[in-house]
Design a protein around this motif. Structure first.
Motif, PDB file in Angstrom:
ATOM      1  N   THR A  27       0.829  -1.198   0.000  1.00  0.00           N
ATOM      2  CA  THR A  27       0.000   0.000   0.000  1.00  0.00           C
ATOM      3  C   THR A  27       0.868   1.254   0.000  1.00  0.00           C
ATOM      4  O   THR A  27       2.025   1.222   0.405  1.00  0.00           O
ATOM      5  CB  THR A  27      -0.936  -0.002   1.226  1.00  0.00           C
ATOM      6  N   CYS A  28       0.285   2.342  -0.480  1.00  0.00           N
ATOM      7  CA  CYS A  28       0.971   3.639  -0.491  1.00  0.00           C
ATOM      8  C   CYS A  28       0.246   4.591   0.450  1.00  0.00           C
ATOM      9  O   CYS A  28      -0.985   4.575   0.523  1.00  0.00           O
ATOM     10  CB  CYS A  28       0.983   4.240  -1.893  1.00  0.00           C
ATOM     11  N   MET A  29       1.000   5.417   1.144  1.00  0.00           N
ATOM     12  CA  MET A  29       0.367   6.392   2.027  1.00  0.00           C
ATOM     13  C   MET A  29      -0.192   7.564   1.220  1.00  0.00           C
ATOM     14  O   MET A  29       0.193   7.799   0.070  1.00  0.00           O
ATOM     15  CB  MET A  29       1.355   6.869   3.093  1.00  0.00           C
ATOM     16  N   ASP A  30      -1.127   8.258   1.821  1.00  0.00           N
ATOM     17  CA  ASP A  30      -1.754   9.417   1.200  1.00  0.00           C
ATOM     18  C   ASP A  30      -0.896  10.641   1.523  1.00  0.00           C
ATOM     19  O   ASP A  30      -1.077  11.294   2.547  1.00  0.00           O
ATOM     20  CB  ASP A  30      -3.179   9.586   1.733  1.00  0.00           C
ATOM     21  N   ALA A  31       0.065  10.931   0.643  1.00  0.00           N
ATOM     22  CA  ALA A  31       1.012  12.019   0.881  1.00  0.00           C
ATOM     23  C   ALA A  31       1.298  12.751  -0.428  1.00  0.00           C
ATOM     24  O   ALA A  31       0.769  12.407  -1.478  1.00  0.00           O
ATOM     25  CB  ALA A  31       2.284  11.481   1.516  1.00  0.00           C
ATOM     26  N   LYS A  32       2.149  13.723  -0.371  1.00  0.00           N
ATOM     27  CA  LYS A  32       2.290  14.711  -1.441  1.00  0.00           C
ATOM     28  C   LYS A  32       2.647  14.123  -2.802  1.00  0.00           C
ATOM     29  O   LYS A  32       2.060  14.500  -3.818  1.00  0.00           O
ATOM     30  CB  LYS A  32       3.341  15.750  -1.032  1.00  0.00           C
TER      31      LYS A  32
END
Length: 250
Positions: A27-32
């Motif tokens: 999974t990928c984090m919700d970031a810039k």
């Protein structure tokens, strides 16, 4: 509650636990600059290339991660003079892990900032990775312990706040764990686990070998299951739970 209903209720809890574990993996984090989902990126640059087979970063992000002052965050490693390349290498590896790794799900936490909704918190960093980072930065200088906040951004890039002094890293970070745990607001923790434990995250590994962090994320994702829930494939759980019911019917 009869036996059948009890079995079904436990099954619901186990499936929910398994789904919760799956949500922490790959999974990928919700970031810039993160992609919405991880996937192959054949042209990742330099030290980000470790994640080319499955990455949360794009090729352009990986290139910018290697610049002394990139568009990613406008952050300048050389805020107290030129950072030695041996030290900078670890910060680039740290940036690549943060931007590219799909194996940080168990440590993703909410972030209350304008530029990201999620961050990592208390990622268990392998002892050797932290010790080498600190050792290679002994000759570097900095004016701050926490690099997430407190800078003078009036010029568009980070500068030391007024009145602060540039000091050698060991004076600011007196131990390896002080550096790794404090520099990014406890994004990492150093529990003293070695690389061979399979229980800590690596910043770097032999590119010829498989990604060791995937198994580490799986281990900690299992620990996020409901207390007492076994880690078993759903078909196996069904068989174990329904066996008493079948016997009762027969």
């Amino acid at each position: 509650m009869d036996r059948t209903m009890a079995v079904l209720w436990v099954l619901v809890l186990l499936v929910a636990g398994a789904m919760g574990q799956d949500s922490l993996l790959n999974t990928c984090m919700d970031a810039k600059h993160h992609k919405a989902e991880p996937g192959p990126e054949g042209q990742l640059y330099g030290q980000c290339s470790l994640w080319k087979d499955n990455a949360c970063c794009t090729a352009n992000t990986s290139l910018e991660a290697h610049r002394d002052q990139s568009y990613l965050y406008g952050f300048n490693w050389d805020h107290c003079g030129v950072m030695p390349p041996s030290c900078k290498r670890h910060f680039i590896q740290d940036t690549c892990l943060y931007e590219c790794s799909p194996n940080l799900g168990p440590w993703i936490d909410k972030a209350d900032t304008s530029w990201r909704r999620e961050r990592i918190l208390h990622v268990p960093l392998c002892r050797e990775d932290c010790e080498q980072w600190w050792e290679d930065c002994r000759d570097a200088l900095t004016c701050k312990e926490n690099w997430h906040k407190g800078w003078d951004w009036s010029s568009g890039t980070n500068r030391c706040p007024q009145g602060s002094l540039c000091r050698p890293f060991p004076a600011v970070f007196p131990s390896p764990s002080a550096l790794c745990e404090r520099v990014w607001s406890h994004s990492y923790r150093v529990p003293g686990l070695g690389r061979g434990s399979g229980r800590c995250i690596r910043l770097w590994w032999d590119p010829a070998l498989p990604n060791p962090n995937a198994a580490v994320a799986l281990f900690y994702a299992r620990g996020a299951a409901p207390p007492g829930a076994p880690w078993l494939p759903v078909p196996a759980v069904l068989g174990l739970l329904l066996l008493p019911v079948v016997r009762g019917v027969l």
